[in-house]
Scaffold this active site. Structure first.
Site, PDB file in Angstrom:
ATOM      1  N   ASP A  95       0.875  -1.176   0.000  1.00 60.62           N
ATOM      2  CA  ASP A  95       0.000   0.000   0.000  1.00 60.62           C
ATOM      3  C   ASP A  95       0.912   1.225   0.000  1.00 60.62           C
ATOM      4  O   ASP A  95       1.981   1.172  -0.593  1.00 60.62           O
ATOM      5  CB  ASP A  95      -0.950  -0.034   1.200  1.00 60.62           C
ATOM      6  N   HIS A 154       1.381   2.010  -3.263  1.00 63.21           N
ATOM      7  CA  HIS A 154       0.307   2.777  -3.903  1.00 63.21           C
ATOM      8  C   HIS A 154       0.725   4.232  -4.086  1.00 63.21           C
ATOM      9  O   HIS A 154       0.249   4.911  -4.995  1.00 63.21           O
ATOM     10  CB  HIS A 154      -0.975   2.707  -3.075  1.00 63.21           C
TER      11      HIS A 154
END
Length: 546
Positions: free
Chosen positions: A288, A322
């Site tokens: 992430d 991300h």
């Protein structure tokens, strides 16, 4: 670290903005007594089988009782349950030491904690400390959180062979057969709304019934002071890797945060409501966001009222994530006085990622970013988005997403703000989009300066609901040239010395009735087949060319 004085004076929409961070507090790494204990003396065995929870915690308690010192994890594989750090203790992992947290979830007690910015019940974090002073995790070893037994997985993020092996290992599938859960308890809890949230209607029995769903973060340091994390690899976390929460005077140096790329919520580091922080010379390769700034979520974050502030991030590398450097989306307590310098993002979904949504509230301001290199960015090189929807930034195969509904709402305490942000000297070699700005009609992204950039991307600038934004000395090398620059319902925009591909179809499209005060200066419009276009109610007098 010496005191640092940053002074910036930039002109936004004809107004000089004096942005200054004065005398950032000294971030001093804690020091420790030379008294040293080895966990072996407390009965620990590095055989990869023996559960050493008691031995390790006894060693920490003993050195804490003596006034502090170093607890050594020697070479070997040391299986353990949760470990509590205590004041004046340095947990030191020697080279080739692996601190392996057990896959036995019964070893992790349910505790009141914090998840994504709100109070929640969680399983006890593998490493944790609360209100400790002078603590450290150092050395050259590896800390492994056994995250594989905690996470759900999406079929689209696995090869066919991996997916078949995962199903054979146990667990359950979703109704559409596209998601795998470690248990039926996890699957059912995942369909509830905030099941872990601490509310009066929930009993201890309820939380026990969804225990498998309440994944812990690997390292949680709550309300601690004088923290050092140095040299260690933190990997395979059930959720976030490193989570300093409401803590201060933090040094993070030469660490490696490593999670599988498919790990849901597998962030590298989340600084939440912390102040006086130095993150340097560290590497992040995670599932992430890589380096993320947070400060609580929605009303709970605003009530806490603790911004993350006075942060320096420098000489760091982010691979898969991300976002490389990220603020949000849980930034309801605000974020300010942050300096990011000399960082590299390679293969990161988004490079510089600022994200929020209505309901958060909070102000993100006085952010200074300098000398950033990016390569192979699947999404946007630079993104400011006030419509964050808690989705992966890159659309998976077959996934369909609708654009957000645009409407003007009243400004309330839940209206977030991005303002006074300076980005300088960025090189991006490959991105889907160079720059994306999407503000709210009632609260634009405001007062942003981006200058001295060379951005190679599929598309150039896409801006909606921005105000007081300047691009200066920006070279856009794009495959999509119709248009190179798209500006919608934005005002007081300065485009100065923009260079672009020879023969572009259209340089600048201005759209929307609210667009105005746009200045295009020092730019060769004649290089494009068509220089400017005005659509969807925009008027030609919205643009001035110099």
């Amino acid at each position: 670290m010496k005191k640092i004085l940053f002074c910036l004076s930039v002109v936004i929409a004809g107004v000089t903005l004096h942005a200054q961070i004065k005398k950032l507090p000294v971030v001093t790494a804690p020091t420790f007594r030379k008294d040293t204990v080895n966990i072996v003396k407390f009965g620990a065995k590095g055989d990869g089988v023996t559960l050493n929870t008691k031995s390790i915690n006894d060693a920490i308690t003993a050195i804490n009782n003596k006034g502090g010192g170093v607890v050594v994890i020697p070479t070997g594989m040391w299986v353990t349950g949760p470990v509590e750090l205590k004041s004046n203790v340095n947990l030191h992992l020697q080279k080739n030491a692996v601190l392996q947290f057990t896959e036995d979830k019964s070893q992790y007690d349910l505790v009141a904690g914090n998840w994504e910015g709100i109070p929640q019940m969680r399983n006890q974090s593998p490493i944790w400390a609360t209100k400790a002073i002078n603590i450290a995790i150092t050395g050259n070893g590896i800390i492994d959180g056994a995250g594989d037994v905690w996470r759900m997985l999406k079929k689209d993020k696995q090869t066919e062979t991996q997916w078949k092996k995962l199903i054979a290992s146990g667990g359950v599938l979703s109704e559409d057969q596209k998601s795998w859960y470690p248990s039926e308890v996890f699957r059912k809890a995942s369909q509830m709304k905030n099941p872990g949230a601490i509310t009066p209607d929930k009993t201890p029995e309820f939380y026990k019934g969804i225990k498998d769903f309440l994944r812990p973060n690997l390292v949680v340091l709550t309300q601690c002071k004088n923290i050092l994390l140095e040299g260690v690899t933190f990997q395979n976390s059930p959720a976030w890797c490193l989570h300093p929460l409401m803590s201060e005077n933090i040094t993070i140096r030469n660490v490696y945060a490593k999670n599988p790329w498919y790990a849901q919520n597998g962030d590298g580091i989340d600084l939440e409501s912390c102040k006086n922080v130095l993150i340097e010379s560290s590497t992040f390769d995670v599932g992430d966001d890589g380096i993320c700034i947070k400060s609580g979520r929605d009303e709970a974050g605003r009530q806490r009222g603790m911004p993350t502030e006075n942060v320096i991030v420098r000489n760091c590398i982010v691979y898969h994530a991300h976002g490389g450097f990220v603020i949000g989306s849980e930034m309801s307590g605000g974020a300010k006085n942050i300096w990011v310098d000399d960082c590299t993002f390679i293969g990161t979904d988004i490079g510089l990622r600022f994200k929020t949504t209505r309901g958060r509230g909070g102000v993100v301001e006085n952010i200074y970013i300098n000398n950033i290199t990016m390569k192979d960015i699947p999404g946007e090189a630079i993104l400011f988005d006030m419509y964050y929807a808690a989705q992966d930034p890159i659309v998976l195969a077959g996934e369909r997403r609708e654009p957000p509904k645009v409407e003007t709402l009243p400004v309330t305490e839940g209206t977030p703000q991005f303002r006074n942000i300076y980005v300088n000297n960025v090189v991006a070699n490959g991105a889907a989009k160079a720059i994306f700005v999407r503000g709210l009609p009632e609260m634009n992204v405001k007062n942003i300066v981006m200058e001295n950039m060379i951005l190679q991307a599929e598309e150039g600038l896409d801006m909606t609901e921005g105000s007081g934004i300047s691009l200066r000395n920006v070279k856009l090398i794009t495959k999509q040239t119709n248009p190179v620059l798209n500006i919608h319902n934005s005002k007081d925009i300065t485009l100065d010395k923009i260079t672009y591909n020879e023969g572009a179809e259209l340089l600048l499209n201005v759209s929307g009735e609210k667009s105005g005060g746009i200045v295009l200066n020092g730019t060769d419009v004649n290089k494009a087949k068509k220089g400017t276009e005005f659509t969807f109610g925009a008027k030609e007098n919205a643009l001035k060319m110099k």
